[in-house]
Design an enzyme around this catalytic site. Structure first.
Site: not given
Ligand code: AMP
Length: 277
Positions: A28, A34, A58, A146, A173
């Site tokens: 999110g 994304h 994580q 990324k 990006i």
């Protein structure tokens, strides 16, 4: 767009979704990085499922799980505009019920770089992604370059365990000044945000040296370390020039290399990488 927060509900929607299903897992606080994955999934598949789940397993003990930025309403608007069909946003209790004790672990690949700095990180990632794959049963799943090591680890896991999913890695990006988009960029103050441009500059330097014929990996590490060292707000965690599949550190770059790094700006740890080939 349908939004669902239970595993049973997700399975139900999945059972009637048009095939093939493309899947974009996220934590999110979405940005154009994304959305590039969602758009790619939209182009490749008849249905697109995205998940929003800030996965507690994580994060290490002293990491930013509690502080991780969240804005569900904005995320849902962005996902809908990008053409998502189904959003799965389970609670932690739904994903990790009482007595949860099953983990997916990938070997050596997860012990270096991010894994060395964050010892339990990849076990959390692989476990949640395996579980999401089992629930969503996508034909294809989309990850960003990324997080190059994460994409490699997921690709390895899917191959090793015979998961019936194609793992697709999509380009990084960037913001106009070259900084890779990241939900964590929001932690940076304006001064740190300006300073963060040094990451892309160091990667550009590695690319230039490689283009000029430099094959000595240590020379690349040294030059990048020196460049980042000129930025007083940046503190290097690691700079790696590694074999692109095994992530073994290279002495000499033969045909390709993953140049990657983690650099701290105050408490914020930023990652970036480029593939030399
Ligand atoms: P996250 O929400 O940080 O777990 O990221 C979800 C997915 O988006 C992961 O596959 C990331 O690698 C990917 N992603 C994050 N930032 C970027 C970016 N700047 N460009 C491309 N993909 C990205």
């Amino acid at each position: 767009m349908q939004v669902v927060d239970t595993i049973a509900g997700m399975r139900q929607l999945r059972s009637v979704a048009a095939e093939p299903v493309g899947f974009v897992p996220t934590m999110g606080y979405l940005h154009d990085g994304h959305l590039s994955l969602v758009k790619r999934a939209r182009g490749d598949n008849a249905s697109v499922v995205a998940s929003i789940f800030v996965n507690p397993t994580q994060f290490g003990e002293n990491e930013d799980f509690e502080d991780y930025p969240r804005d569900t309403k904005r995320d849902l608007n962005m996902l809908e505009a990008a053409g998502t069909d189904i959003v799965f946003m389970p609670t932690a209790a739904e994903v990790y019920p009482p007595h949860f004790m099953s983990w997916v672990e990938v070997g050596k690949l997860t012990e270096r770089l991010e894994g060395a700095a964050r010892p339990t990180h990849f076990r959390g990632v692989t476990t949640v992604v395996a579980k999401l794959f089992n629930i969503v049963r996508p034909a294809r799943a989309y990850f960003g370059q990324k997080d190059a090591q994460q994409a490699l680890v997921i690709t390895r896991m899917a191959a090793d365990l015979g998961m019936d999913v194609e793992v697709v890695t999509c380009p990084t990006i960037r913001e106009p000044d070259g900084v890779a988009m990241s939900s964590r960029n929001t932690y940076l103050n304006p001064e740190q945000r300006r300073a963060a441009a040094v990451l892309r500059q160091a990667l550009d330097l590695a690319e230039r040296l490689w283009a000029k014929g430099e094959e000595n990996a240590e020379r690349l590490r040294r030059e990048m370390t020196a460049l980042i060292g000129q930025q007083p707000l940046a503190e290097i965690d690691y700079i790696s020039v590694a074999e692109v599949e095994t992530l073994d550190e290279l002495t000499t770059i033969d045909s390709s290399a993953l140049v990657s790094m983690a650099v701290r700006f105050g408490k914020t740890r930023l990652l970036d990488n480029v593939v030399l080939k």
